[in-house]
Design a protein around this motif. Structure first.
Motif, mmCIF file in Angstrom:
data_model
loop_
_atom_site.group_PDB
_atom_site.id
_atom_site.type_symbol
_atom_site.label_atom_id
_atom_site.label_comp_id
_atom_site.label_asym_id
_atom_site.label_seq_id
_atom_site.Cartn_x
_atom_site.Cartn_y
_atom_site.Cartn_z
ATOM 1 N N LYS A 196 0.848 -1.190 0.000
ATOM 2 C CA LYS A 196 0.000 0.000 0.000
ATOM 3 C C LYS A 196 0.883 1.239 0.000
ATOM 4 C CE LYS A 196 -4.113 -1.912 1.985
ATOM 5 N NZ LYS A 196 -5.284 -1.648 2.773
ATOM 6 N N THR A 197 0.514 2.181 -0.830
ATOM 7 C CA THR A 197 1.247 3.433 -0.900
ATOM 8 C C THR A 197 0.288 4.596 -0.676
ATOM 9 O OG1 THR A 197 0.943 3.574 -3.290
ATOM 10 C CG2 THR A 197 2.965 2.535 -2.522
ATOM 11 N N MET A 198 0.850 5.742 -0.322
ATOM 12 C CA MET A 198 0.048 6.942 -0.136
ATOM 13 C C MET A 198 0.046 7.721 -1.442
ATOM 14 S SD MET A 198 -1.911 8.684 1.841
ATOM 15 C CE MET A 198 -1.606 8.075 3.492
ATOM 16 N N ILE A 199 -1.143 7.978 -1.948
ATOM 17 C CA ILE A 199 -1.330 8.729 -3.184
ATOM 18 C C ILE A 199 -1.960 10.055 -2.795
ATOM 19 C CG2 ILE A 199 -2.545 8.790 -5.395
ATOM 20 C CD1 ILE A 199 -2.739 5.639 -5.075
ATOM 21 N N GLU A 200 -1.396 11.149 -3.267
ATOM 22 C CA GLU A 200 -1.982 12.465 -2.987
ATOM 23 C C GLU A 200 -2.290 13.154 -4.308
ATOM 24 O OE1 GLU A 200 -1.124 16.595 -0.543
ATOM 25 O OE2 GLU A 200 0.091 14.829 -0.129
ATOM 26 N N MET A 201 -3.517 13.686 -4.412
ATOM 27 C CA MET A 201 -3.941 14.359 -5.632
ATOM 28 C C MET A 201 -4.634 15.666 -5.286
ATOM 29 S SD MET A 201 -5.590 11.324 -7.873
ATOM 30 C CE MET A 201 -5.211 9.657 -7.431
ATOM 31 N N THR A 202 -4.453 16.648 -6.146
ATOM 32 C CA THR A 202 -5.158 17.916 -6.014
ATOM 33 C C THR A 202 -6.345 17.899 -6.970
ATOM 34 O OG1 THR A 202 -3.119 19.052 -5.449
ATOM 35 C CG2 THR A 202 -4.937 20.431 -6.199
ATOM 36 N N THR A 243 -18.574 12.592 -2.675
ATOM 37 C CA THR A 243 -18.496 11.942 -3.985
ATOM 38 C C THR A 243 -17.085 11.439 -4.257
ATOM 39 O OG1 THR A 243 -20.290 13.325 -4.822
ATOM 40 C CG2 THR A 243 -18.870 12.263 -6.464
ATOM 41 N N VAL A 244 -16.088 12.233 -3.911
ATOM 42 C CA VAL A 244 -14.696 11.829 -4.094
ATOM 43 C C VAL A 244 -14.401 10.578 -3.269
ATOM 44 C CG1 VAL A 244 -12.305 12.499 -3.576
ATOM 45 C CG2 VAL A 244 -13.826 14.085 -4.785
ATOM 46 N N THR A 245 -14.833 10.575 -2.019
ATOM 47 C CA THR A 245 -14.618 9.417 -1.141
ATOM 48 C C THR A 245 -15.287 8.173 -1.711
ATOM 49 O OG1 THR A 245 -14.431 10.833 0.801
ATOM 50 C CG2 THR A 245 -14.951 8.510 1.200
ATOM 51 N N GLN A 246 -16.547 8.299 -2.123
ATOM 52 C CA GLN A 246 -17.282 7.155 -2.672
ATOM 53 C C GLN A 246 -16.633 6.642 -3.949
ATOM 54 O OE1 GLN A 246 -21.352 8.375 -3.077
ATOM 55 N NE2 GLN A 246 -21.650 8.615 -0.877
ATOM 56 N N THR A 247 -16.168 7.560 -4.791
ATOM 57 C CA THR A 247 -15.517 7.171 -6.039
ATOM 58 C C THR A 247 -14.234 6.393 -5.762
ATOM 59 O OG1 THR A 247 -16.456 9.080 -7.182
ATOM 60 C CG2 THR A 247 -14.517 8.050 -8.191
ATOM 61 N N CYS A 248 -13.451 6.864 -4.808
ATOM 62 C CA CYS A 248 -12.209 6.165 -4.447
ATOM 63 C C CYS A 248 -12.504 4.777 -3.890
ATOM 64 C CB CYS A 248 -11.412 6.990 -3.451
ATOM 65 S SG CYS A 248 -10.717 8.504 -4.154
ATOM 66 N N LYS A 249 -13.577 4.655 -3.122
ATOM 67 C CA LYS A 249 -13.947 3.350 -2.547
ATOM 68 C C LYS A 249 -14.397 2.370 -3.629
ATOM 69 C CE LYS A 249 -13.325 3.711 1.946
ATOM 70 N NZ LYS A 249 -12.484 2.769 2.690
ATOM 71 N N LEU A 250 -14.912 2.888 -4.746
ATOM 72 C CA LEU A 250 -15.280 2.004 -5.852
ATOM 73 C C LEU A 250 -14.034 1.396 -6.494
ATOM 74 C CD1 LEU A 250 -18.122 4.044 -7.586
ATOM 75 C CD2 LEU A 250 -18.363 1.925 -6.293
ATOM 76 N N VAL A 251 -12.949 2.166 -6.535
ATOM 77 C CA VAL A 251 -11.694 1.659 -7.092
ATOM 78 C C VAL A 251 -11.061 0.647 -6.137
ATOM 79 C CG1 VAL A 251 -9.356 2.294 -7.835
ATOM 80 C CG2 VAL A 251 -11.295 3.772 -8.411
ATOM 81 N N ASP A 252 -11.064 0.969 -4.840
ATOM 82 C CA ASP A 252 -10.482 0.087 -3.825
ATOM 83 C C ASP A 252 -11.277 0.205 -2.532
ATOM 84 O OD1 ASP A 252 -9.008 -1.375 -2.019
ATOM 85 O OD2 ASP A 252 -7.190 -0.183 -2.206
ATOM 86 N N PRO A 253 -12.184 -0.748 -2.286
ATOM 87 C CA PRO A 253 -13.003 -0.696 -1.070
ATOM 88 C C PRO A 253 -12.193 -0.688 0.223
ATOM 89 C CG PRO A 253 -13.875 -2.308 -2.614
ATOM 90 C CD PRO A 253 -12.538 -1.866 -3.154
ATOM 91 N N ALA A 256 -9.347 0.950 0.630
ATOM 92 C CA ALA A 256 -8.511 2.156 0.691
ATOM 93 C C ALA A 256 -8.874 3.024 1.887
ATOM 94 C CB ALA A 256 -8.660 2.962 -0.592
ATOM 95 N N LYS A 257 -7.864 3.711 2.416
ATOM 96 C CA LYS A 257 -8.083 4.715 3.454
ATOM 97 C C LYS A 257 -8.051 6.066 2.744
ATOM 98 C CE LYS A 257 -6.149 2.002 7.173
ATOM 99 N NZ LYS A 257 -5.087 1.879 8.182
ATOM 100 N N ILE A 258 -9.121 6.843 2.911
ATOM 101 C CA ILE A 258 -9.293 8.095 2.185
ATOM 102 C C ILE A 258 -9.314 9.253 3.168
ATOM 103 C CG2 ILE A 258 -10.729 9.334 0.511
ATOM 104 C CD1 ILE A 258 -9.975 6.468 -0.402
ATOM 105 N N GLU A 259 -8.562 10.307 2.843
ATOM 106 C CA GLU A 259 -8.559 11.522 3.650
ATOM 107 C C GLU A 259 -8.744 12.705 2.699
ATOM 108 O OE1 GLU A 259 -5.278 14.060 6.102
ATOM 109 O OE2 GLU A 259 -5.256 11.886 6.378
#
Length: 82
Positions: A17-23, A35-45, A47-50
């Motif tokens: 697992k790596t930390m990915i940061e996006m603007t 919406t961003v959180t839900q979209t990220c969870k669709l890619v990887d359920p 995943a830890k999202i901040e």
């Protein structure tokens, strides 16, 4: 084991697992963050999202590829800044 016995060996290679940061310049409110959180969870359920609305960034801890998240976020209306 007899001559006609078979043995199956399964090797599981887990990606680190790596930390990915996006603007995300178009992320501006709580609904956007959700919406961003839900979209990220669709890619990887798993995943830890901040999400940080103030800096318009999302940090994702995941073993999935950065581009998979970028593509999904762009499709959801939140293209990643270059």
């Amino acid at each position: 084991m007899g001559a006609d016995s078979t043995m199956q060996v399964f090797i599981h290679f887990s990606k680190e697992k790596t930390m990915i940061e996006m603007t995300l310049p178009d992320m501006s409110c709580g609904h956007c963050a959700s919406t961003v959180t839900q979209t990220c969870k669709l890619v990887d359920p798993a995943a830890k999202i901040e999400v940080d609305l103030g800096s318009k960034t999302v940090k994702i801890q995941s073993s999935e590829d950065r581009q998979d998240f970028a593509d999904a976020l762009a499709e959801a209306g939140y293209p990643v800044a270059a």
